[in-house]
Design a protein around this motif. Structure first.
Motif, PDB file in Angstrom:
ATOM      1  N   THR A   1       1.187   2.670  -6.573  1.00 32.52           N
ATOM      2  CA  THR A   1       0.127   1.710  -5.767  1.00 32.52           C
ATOM      3  C   THR A   1       0.241   0.402  -6.593  1.00 32.52           C
TER       4      THR A   1
ATOM      5  N   ASN B   1       0.831  -1.325  -0.137  1.00 37.73           N
ATOM      6  CA  ASN B   1       0.041  -0.007  -0.069  1.00 37.73           C
ATOM      7  C   ASN B   1       0.867   1.351   0.098  1.00 37.73           C
ATOM      8  N   GLY B   2       1.144   1.661  -1.076  1.00 40.28           N
ATOM      9  CA  GLY B   2       2.017   2.797  -1.429  1.00 40.28           C
ATOM     10  C   GLY B   2       3.476   2.257  -0.828  1.00 40.28           C
ATOM     11  N   ASN B   3       3.718   3.157   0.109  1.00 37.30           N
ATOM     12  CA  ASN B   3       5.344   2.960   0.466  1.00 37.30           C
ATOM     13  C   ASN B   3       5.301   1.919   1.708  1.00 37.30           C
TER      14      ASN B   3
ATOM     15  N   THR C   1       6.152   9.544  -7.535  1.00 38.53           N
ATOM     16  CA  THR C   1       5.571   9.424  -6.355  1.00 38.53           C
ATOM     17  C   THR C   1       5.505   8.150  -6.289  1.00 38.53           C
ATOM     18  N   SER C   2       5.174   7.311  -5.151  1.00 37.26           N
ATOM     19  CA  SER C   2       5.153   6.066  -4.835  1.00 37.26           C
ATOM     20  C   SER C   2       3.908   5.551  -5.881  1.00 37.26           C
TER      21      SER C   2
END
Length: 438
Positions: A345, A252-254, A342-343
């Protein structure tokens, strides 16, 4: 000094000239029974002995003169001189019968007076007026039957989980034998046979970590290996652990969330393992100090990206340990992140991975097909490499149209075995994997 010594020897030779003396044990009783030797039986600490010795001489000038007669005992293994037991000495022995006289000694001998190899007893006579002349009887052998070993008891029955360390098994200090003991520990796994444990020679024993129910016993040896004793048995019961399950991670993201596992002992240790380029690979490494969940360290992104260009893809999974059980989770690709991006998903990542290629047949022996499913024209580079190849080999470089199949005929000089491929589009790797050539 030499003159004095020579004079004494000359005098003795004159006195003993033509005279012979003998000392003979004519009767030996041990515990009131006729015997030839003296033996200490099992657990016998003392014996009553009656020794009758007869002194015979060929010449007796004065029957009333006082001589000396005594019983001596001696250990076999000691270099120290012999000893006289209580009631074993007569300093007023007279040859009243002329040339033959007997003397009976009633003495008590003790087990502690002799060593493990026994000893001997004899009678010695010193004629009157002579301090240098002694006449000895033949020796009487003394033997000992070692005491049995007792108090050989061990304790430490216990129940543990599979893979758990055991508590030490304690052994008592034995008695009997010769007082010096040699320990040998044995073990029996489940219903197997007893086997010696290498190096286990102490009074106590620590089994360490066990995975199966195991029984133990101690063999004690003493008295020059002549006496042994086997202890009681102690059992360490091992409870088998259930397999670790429910080991799932989600990106989940980072952040990576990990489920709470089940199975094992119920207590878990987590480690997160990173692989570069593919899973699994020989260059995996562990992120130390991590728990059930993981926030991806920033330094991993620096390794993953070089400016705006990918260096190598990285994958990560979670290993769970509990007792002696282990479980590896599913793996996820570490998301791309730097100052200008950006990271991503899991949905973002999946959309990029949709544009992959299918490689077939695999295993193969003559050719490999790389089938694309790109939606637009794309410039790609297909690279093959292995431990057998000195360098990476580009087998195709160019622009492919949508759904184009790139065919590679395997050179005849390629050896059979495992090869790797990676497909690059620009500076980004879109797919990697293995090819088996047979």
């Amino acid at each position: 000094m030499k003159k004095i010594t020579l004079s004494i020897l000359l005098l003795l030779s004159i006195l003993s000239f033509g005279q012979s003396v003998s000392v003979t044990v004519t009767e030996l009783k041990v515990l009131n029974m006729d015997a030839r030797t003296i033996n200490f039986g099992t657990n016998v600490q003392s014996v009553n002995v009656s020794i009758t010795a007869t002194v015979t001489t060929s010449y007796n000038e004065d029957p009333t003169a006082l001589g000396k007669i005594a019983v001596y005992y001696k250990r076999n293994s000691h270099t120290q001189g012999p000893s006289i037991p209580t009631n074993g000495f007569d300093g007023s022995f007279q040859m009243m019968n002329g040339r033959t006289q007997s003397k009976t000694f009633k003495i008590t001998l003790y087990r502690s007076d002799f060593d493990d190899f026994g000893g001997n007893v004899y009678v010695q006579y010193s004629p009157p007026g002579n301090t240098l002349l002694n006449y000895k009887s033949d020796i009487i052998n003394v033997t000992k039957i070692p005491d049995p070993i007792s108090n050989n008891v061990i304790s430490g029955n216990q129940t543990i989980n599979e893979g758990q360390s055991t508590s030490a098994i304690s052994g008592s200090t034995p008695s009997g034998g010769d007082g010096t003991f040699i320990y040998t520990w044995q073990q029996k796994v489940a219903n197997g046979s007893w086997m010696n444990i290498s190096g286990a020679t102490n009074k106590n024993y620590s089994p360490g970590v066990l995975t199966s129910t195991t029984s133990y016993r101690r063999i004690v040896t003493s008295a020059a290996y002549a006496v042994t004793s086997t202890s009681n048995e102690v059992t360490v019961t091992v409870i088998s652990l259930p397999t670790i399950e429910n080991n799932v991670i989600t990106l989940n993201g980072n952040n990576i969330s990990g489920s709470l596992p089940t199975g094992g002992t119920g207590t878990y240790q987590y480690s997160w393992i990173v692989y570069i380029d593919e899973v699994p690979a020989p260059d995996g490494f562990v992120i130390e100090g991590s728990g059930q969940n993981l926030e991806i360290p920033s330094w991993l992104h620096n390794e993953y990206w070089e400016g705006e260009n990918i260096k190598w893809p990285m994958y990560i999974y979670r290993r769970v340990a509990s007792g002696n059980k282990f479980s590896d989770s599913n793996w996820v690709e570490i998301p791309l992140l730097n100052s200008n991006r950006t990271s991503l998903t899991e949905t973002n990542l999946q959309s990029e991975l949709d544009e992959i290629m299918t490689v077939y047949p695999n295993p193969t022996s003559e050719e490999v097909n790389f089938a694309t499913n790109f939606s637009t024209n794309k410039e790609i580079n297909i690279v093959v490499y292995s431990d057998k190849l000195q360098n990476e080999k580009s087998v195709f470089r160019g622009v492919v149209e949508p759904n184009q199949v790139v065919n590679w005929n395997i050179p005849s000089g390629y050896q059979k075995g495992l090869y790797y491929y990676k497909i690059l589009s620009g500076n980004k790797k879109v797919k990697s994997g293995k090819i088996i050539i047979r």
